[in-house]
Design an enzyme around this catalytic site. Sequence first.
Site, mmCIF file in Angstrom:
data_model
loop_
_atom_site.group_PDB
_atom_site.id
_atom_site.type_symbol
_atom_site.label_atom_id
_atom_site.label_comp_id
_atom_site.label_asym_id
_atom_site.label_seq_id
_atom_site.Cartn_x
_atom_site.Cartn_y
_atom_site.Cartn_z
ATOM 1 N N GLU A 93 -8.148 -4.783 -20.636
ATOM 2 C CA GLU A 93 -9.147 -5.331 -19.733
ATOM 3 C C GLU A 93 -10.223 -6.086 -20.495
ATOM 4 O OE1 GLU A 93 -10.140 -1.955 -17.191
ATOM 5 O OE2 GLU A 93 -8.605 -2.690 -15.827
ATOM 6 N N CYS A 165 -6.983 3.888 -26.857
ATOM 7 C CA CYS A 165 -7.849 4.245 -27.980
ATOM 8 C C CYS A 165 -7.445 5.619 -28.501
ATOM 9 C CB CYS A 165 -9.317 4.265 -27.557
ATOM 10 S SG CYS A 165 -10.444 4.524 -28.950
ATOM 11 N N CYS A 169 -13.144 10.322 -27.435
ATOM 12 C CA CYS A 169 -14.488 10.716 -27.004
ATOM 13 C C CYS A 169 -14.356 11.345 -25.617
ATOM 14 C CB CYS A 169 -15.414 9.511 -26.967
ATOM 15 S SG CYS A 169 -15.492 8.681 -28.564
ATOM 16 N N GLU A 217 -10.979 0.965 -30.480
ATOM 17 C CA GLU A 217 -11.937 1.118 -31.570
ATOM 18 C C GLU A 217 -11.663 -0.009 -32.580
ATOM 19 O OE1 GLU A 217 -14.707 2.823 -32.679
ATOM 20 O OE2 GLU A 217 -14.327 1.435 -34.317
ATOM 21 N N SER A 246 -18.987 -2.883 -31.645
ATOM 22 C CA SER A 246 -19.422 -1.494 -31.470
ATOM 23 C C SER A 246 -18.372 -0.566 -32.051
ATOM 24 C CB SER A 246 -19.602 -1.217 -29.976
ATOM 25 O OG SER A 246 -19.886 0.144 -29.762
ATOM 26 N N LEU A 270 -23.947 6.244 -31.487
ATOM 27 C CA LEU A 270 -24.509 7.491 -32.030
ATOM 28 C C LEU A 270 -24.259 8.635 -31.044
ATOM 29 C CD1 LEU A 270 -26.203 8.836 -34.275
ATOM 30 C CD2 LEU A 270 -28.247 8.176 -32.991
ATOM 31 N N ASN A 271 -24.773 8.466 -29.849
ATOM 32 C CA ASN A 271 -24.465 9.358 -28.718
ATOM 33 C C ASN A 271 -24.905 10.808 -28.838
ATOM 34 O OD1 ASN A 271 -23.391 7.160 -27.488
ATOM 35 N ND2 ASN A 271 -21.251 7.704 -27.811
ATOM 36 N N ASN A 345 -21.431 6.604 -17.259
ATOM 37 C CA ASN A 345 -20.696 6.174 -16.070
ATOM 38 C C ASN A 345 -19.573 7.170 -15.807
ATOM 39 O OD1 ASN A 345 -21.997 3.578 -15.517
ATOM 40 N ND2 ASN A 345 -21.140 2.976 -17.490
ATOM 41 N N CYS A 388 -19.298 0.269 -18.972
ATOM 42 C CA CYS A 388 -18.948 0.931 -20.228
ATOM 43 C C CYS A 388 -18.127 2.185 -19.996
ATOM 44 C CB CYS A 388 -20.200 1.401 -20.970
ATOM 45 S SG CYS A 388 -21.206 0.095 -21.566
HETATM 46 N N1 SAH Z 1 -14.802 2.123 -29.274
HETATM 47 C C1 SAH Z 1 -16.063 1.513 -29.496
HETATM 48 C C2 SAH Z 1 -16.337 0.372 -28.555
HETATM 49 C C3 SAH Z 1 -15.949 0.557 -27.103
HETATM 50 S S1 SAH Z 1 -16.841 1.751 -26.187
HETATM 51 C C4 SAH Z 1 -17.160 2.534 -29.436
HETATM 52 O O1 SAH Z 1 -16.922 3.650 -28.988
HETATM 53 O O2 SAH Z 1 -18.267 2.223 -29.864
HETATM 54 C C5 SAH Z 1 -18.396 0.916 -25.907
HETATM 55 C C6 SAH Z 1 -19.560 1.852 -25.597
HETATM 56 O O3 SAH Z 1 -19.364 2.515 -24.343
HETATM 57 C C7 SAH Z 1 -19.737 2.959 -26.628
HETATM 58 O O4 SAH Z 1 -21.078 3.018 -27.045
HETATM 59 C C8 SAH Z 1 -19.379 4.222 -25.862
HETATM 60 O O5 SAH Z 1 -20.094 5.330 -26.374
HETATM 61 C C9 SAH Z 1 -19.771 3.851 -24.461
HETATM 62 N N2 SAH Z 1 -19.107 4.641 -23.417
HETATM 63 C C10 SAH Z 1 -17.863 5.151 -23.423
HETATM 64 N N3 SAH Z 1 -17.613 5.791 -22.265
HETATM 65 C C11 SAH Z 1 -18.724 5.670 -21.502
HETATM 66 C C12 SAH Z 1 -19.068 6.103 -20.187
HETATM 67 N N4 SAH Z 1 -18.219 6.769 -19.424
HETATM 68 N N5 SAH Z 1 -20.292 5.776 -19.723
HETATM 69 C C13 SAH Z 1 -21.152 5.061 -20.468
HETATM 70 N N6 SAH Z 1 -20.870 4.623 -21.700
HETATM 71 C C14 SAH Z 1 -19.675 4.916 -22.222
HETATM 72 FE FE1 SF4 Z 2 -12.485 4.914 -27.994
HETATM 73 FE FE2 SF4 Z 2 -14.988 3.946 -27.854
HETATM 74 FE FE3 SF4 Z 2 -13.899 5.245 -25.752
HETATM 75 FE FE4 SF4 Z 2 -14.574 6.597 -27.965
HETATM 76 S S1 SF4 Z 2 -15.947 5.495 -26.575
HETATM 77 S S2 SF4 Z 2 -12.633 6.814 -26.826
HETATM 78 S S3 SF4 Z 2 -14.054 5.114 -29.539
HETATM 79 S S4 SF4 Z 2 -13.203 3.300 -26.607
#
Ligand code: SAH
Ligand code: SF4
Length: 410
Positions: A93, A165, A169, A217, A246, A270-271, A345, A388
């Site tokens: 996507e 991916c 996460c 990623e 990212s 960072l999260n 989200n 996101c």
């Molecule tokens: N894999 C990379 C880039 C894609 S994710 C990464 O993880 O950084 C892009 C961003 O969306 C990341 O900062 C991730 O932490 C965030 N993200 C993932 N799932 C999400 C969700 N359900 N709600 C809000 N942000 C989310």
């Molecule tokens: Fe992969 Fe980024 Fe989603 Fe983590 S947040 S599972 S690294 S796409």
Amino acid sequence: MEMRALFGMELAELVALMETLGEKPYRARQVFEALYKQRVHSVEDMTTLAQALRSRLMSEGFCVELPEMVQTAVSVDGTERYLMRMADGETVETVWMPDGDGGERGDGSEAAEEEATEVVGAEEAVKAESFWGRRGNGRARSNFGTLAEKGFRRATICISSQVGCAVNCQFCLTAKLGIRRNLTAGEIAGQVAAVLNRHKIQIGKDRINLVFMGMGEPFLNYENFIKSVRLLVEGLAIPESRMTVSTSGILPGIEAFAGERLRPKLALSLNASNDEVRERIMPITRKWKIAELLEAVLKIPLRTREWVTFEYVLLGGVNDRREHAREVLALLHGIRAKVNLIVWNPGPGIDYVQPTTEDVAVFQKMLIEGGIATYIRRPRGRDIYAACGQLKRTVADEDHDFVTIRAAAV
Ligand code: SAH
Ligand code: SF4
């Protein structure tokens, strides 16, 4: 006959190809321009090439092979989500987010910075005009004109780097897919070309920002990611200062990235404010600790006015407490950092809750008072599941009609 994709080849590769075909080297430049400047969809459309050469390329199985947009969803906020099909049928996507409506202010993108500057400029003008008492505020504001009057458009394109991916996460929908395969450099840059063509974007005039924040990623597909950056900069002519990649924190990736000649800006997901919480929501933390990641980030030679963005997905009750904000401040002390807070989200089968509006506001206020520029990222296209962490697999049914697995609207 096996088809061979031209889109994705760098100039040097095209030069080598022309040599094996017994063609003059300048033909390589023509193909390069047709692929990345004119963004043609087929070899037949490469009208700067002699017809004989076009026929020859086609008969030898060469094609352009841009990803095909097989489905489009349009949000009430103007965001568009595309399902892109690659030559082997795998899909990812890609998201288009038109900017300039004021909504992206503070989302950390270059568009946001430009817009913020313009708005500050407009407000200054309003003050000046009211001071001199010439006109009302509304008139002064309109001096800055609409985007159409300015004659250019502004948008951010969010692209995918992998099909699925591997990082897992716990809060992310893409993680549920597992990893299917890496995208090639041509497939990554090709998403951009396809979207630019759909919107008839003129690079050089319109302002396009790219974020590598879609599925996958990027730093676990490092070579293809970096090659796609070269194609986007040298081919499509999008400056790397308008790109942000990212990462979830792949240490060897960050280290290699620090040494790149063509380097987008970096965002680190960072999260969490300590390894314990981070390990729970991002199991990859077992491999690389926060301290190691920050140490590697500090080694990146930042350009003038460049900041590292730290993304922080707020999960209700998990990482959104005051003590977490204090820990974040301590972690980022001494780093040229800005923070993008992302309200989580929701997605089906993911067991978290959204933070309260009040907790989000307190978290932001604490970071700002601690001296860190902190923004709350506005969710884009939530109604079409384009925000996101909401990008996910789409499946083909038996008739090869593409259907999206849609979750209920949020
Ligand atoms: N894999 C990379 C880039 C894609 S994710 C990464 O993880 O950084 C892009 C961003 O969306 C990341 O900062 C991730 O932490 C965030 N993200 C993932 N799932 C999400 C969700 N359900 N709600 C809000 N942000 C989310
Ligand atoms: Fe992969 Fe980024 Fe989603 Fe983590 S947040 S599972 S690294 S796409």
